[in-house]
Design a protein around this motif. Structure first.
Motif, PDB file in Angstrom:
ATOM      1  N   ASP A  63      31.777  -2.330  78.393  1.00  0.00           N
ATOM      2  CA  ASP A  63      30.572  -1.517  78.193  1.00  0.00           C
ATOM      3  C   ASP A  63      30.704  -0.664  76.939  1.00  0.00           C
ATOM      4  O   ASP A  63      29.752  -0.531  76.160  1.00  0.00           O
ATOM      5  CB  ASP A  63      30.309  -0.628  79.407  1.00  0.00           C
ATOM      6  CG  ASP A  63      29.928  -1.416  80.651  1.00  0.00           C
ATOM      7  OD1 ASP A  63      29.605  -2.625  80.528  1.00  0.00           O
ATOM      8  OD2 ASP A  63      29.969  -0.828  81.750  1.00  0.00           O
ATOM      9  N   LEU A  80      28.493  -0.468  72.813  1.00  0.00           N
ATOM     10  CA  LEU A  80      27.732   0.687  72.363  1.00  0.00           C
ATOM     11  C   LEU A  80      27.699   0.798  70.835  1.00  0.00           C
ATOM     12  O   LEU A  80      28.658   0.433  70.157  1.00  0.00           O
ATOM     13  CB  LEU A  80      28.331   1.979  72.925  1.00  0.00           C
ATOM     14  CG  LEU A  80      28.287   2.155  74.433  1.00  0.00           C
ATOM     15  CD1 LEU A  80      28.992   3.438  74.827  1.00  0.00           C
ATOM     16  CD2 LEU A  80      26.861   2.151  74.946  1.00  0.00           C
ATOM     17  N   ALA A  98      26.511   5.712  67.291  1.00  0.00           N
ATOM     18  CA  ALA A  98      25.765   6.931  67.651  1.00  0.00           C
ATOM     19  C   ALA A  98      25.806   7.172  69.161  1.00  0.00           C
ATOM     20  O   ALA A  98      25.859   8.325  69.610  1.00  0.00           O
ATOM     21  CB  ALA A  98      24.320   6.826  67.174  1.00  0.00           C
ATOM     22  N   GLN A  99      25.797   6.106  69.942  1.00  0.00           N
ATOM     23  CA  GLN A  99      25.868   6.253  71.398  1.00  0.00           C
ATOM     24  C   GLN A  99      27.249   6.788  71.824  1.00  0.00           C
ATOM     25  O   GLN A  99      27.344   7.594  72.738  1.00  0.00           O
ATOM     26  CB  GLN A  99      25.598   4.920  72.088  1.00  0.00           C
ATOM     27  CG  GLN A  99      24.161   4.443  71.957  1.00  0.00           C
ATOM     28  CD  GLN A  99      24.000   3.038  72.489  1.00  0.00           C
ATOM     29  OE1 GLN A  99      24.636   2.096  71.995  1.00  0.00           O
ATOM     30  NE2 GLN A  99      23.147   2.893  73.504  1.00  0.00           N
ATOM     31  N   ILE A 100      28.286   6.353  71.147  1.00  0.00           N
ATOM     32  CA  ILE A 100      29.633   6.835  71.454  1.00  0.00           C
ATOM     33  C   ILE A 100      29.748   8.316  71.124  1.00  0.00           C
ATOM     34  O   ILE A 100      30.305   9.095  71.899  1.00  0.00           O
ATOM     35  CB  ILE A 100      30.692   6.007  70.707  1.00  0.00           C
ATOM     36  CG1 ILE A 100      30.674   4.570  71.235  1.00  0.00           C
ATOM     37  CG2 ILE A 100      32.080   6.632  70.848  1.00  0.00           C
ATOM     38  CD1 ILE A 100      31.523   3.604  70.456  1.00  0.00           C
ATOM     39  N   GLU A 103      27.338  10.499  71.114  1.00  0.00           N
ATOM     40  CA  GLU A 103      26.577  11.223  72.126  1.00  0.00           C
ATOM     41  C   GLU A 103      27.356  11.327  73.440  1.00  0.00           C
ATOM     42  O   GLU A 103      27.411  12.391  74.065  1.00  0.00           O
ATOM     43  CB  GLU A 103      25.235  10.535  72.370  1.00  0.00           C
ATOM     44  CG  GLU A 103      24.383  11.232  73.401  1.00  0.00           C
ATOM     45  CD  GLU A 103      23.110  10.469  73.738  1.00  0.00           C
ATOM     46  OE1 GLU A 103      22.489  10.812  74.761  1.00  0.00           O
ATOM     47  OE2 GLU A 103      22.727   9.558  72.999  1.00  0.00           O
ATOM     48  N   MET A 104      27.979  10.243  73.866  1.00  0.00           N
ATOM     49  CA  MET A 104      28.769  10.270  75.100  1.00  0.00           C
ATOM     50  C   MET A 104      29.923  11.261  74.993  1.00  0.00           C
ATOM     51  O   MET A 104      30.201  12.012  75.927  1.00  0.00           O
ATOM     52  CB  MET A 104      29.329   8.880  75.412  1.00  0.00           C
ATOM     53  CG  MET A 104      28.311   7.915  75.945  1.00  0.00           C
ATOM     54  SD  MET A 104      29.036   6.301  76.287  1.00  0.00           S
ATOM     55  CE  MET A 104      30.081   6.703  77.668  1.00  0.00           C
ATOM     56  N   ARG A 135      28.640  14.824  75.305  1.00  0.00           N
ATOM     57  CA  ARG A 135      28.325  15.154  76.693  1.00  0.00           C
ATOM     58  C   ARG A 135      29.580  15.358  77.526  1.00  0.00           C
ATOM     59  O   ARG A 135      29.648  16.251  78.365  1.00  0.00           O
ATOM     60  CB  ARG A 135      27.441  14.076  77.320  1.00  0.00           C
ATOM     61  CG  ARG A 135      25.979  14.212  76.885  1.00  0.00           C
ATOM     62  CD  ARG A 135      25.102  13.311  77.701  1.00  0.00           C
ATOM     63  NE  ARG A 135      25.237  11.958  77.147  1.00  0.00           N
ATOM     64  CZ  ARG A 135      24.917  10.849  77.781  1.00  0.00           C
ATOM     65  NH1 ARG A 135      24.464  10.876  78.997  1.00  0.00           N
ATOM     66  NH2 ARG A 135      25.052   9.679  77.201  1.00  0.00           N
TER      67      ARG A 135
END
Length: 80
Positions: free
Chosen positions: A47, A51, A54-56, A58-59, A62
């Motif tokens: 998964d 990604l 940019a998604q990494i 963001e994760m 968070r």
């Protein structure tokens, strides 16, 4: 540190076994960390590989915000 549960289905109504703890030193080689993740968490690795960068980012933001930990100098340091 990694907590994993064995993936053995329970045939009784007894509670599941306690999680197994796997700790790595701060100087653990990258190959040991990646090897552990690929063996013990293959779905999560697949998964993550799908990604976008940019998604990494963001994760990671968070994750840091949720557990009160920031990275500093290649190691994790707890905020006070």
């Amino acid at each position: 540190m990694c907590l994993t549960r064995t993936a053995q289905p329970s045939k009784s109504s007894s509670p599941p076994p306690p999680p197994q703890l796997r700790a790595f030193t701060i100087t653990a080689p990258w190959t040991a960390l990646v090897g552990h993740c690929e063996r013990e968490h293959p779905k999560a690795c697949q998964d993550l590989a799908r990604l976008a960068p940019a998604q990494i980012v963001e994760m990671k933001q968070r994750l840091v915000a949720s557990d009160g930990v920031v990275e500093g100098g290649g190691r994790k340091v707890t905020r006070t």
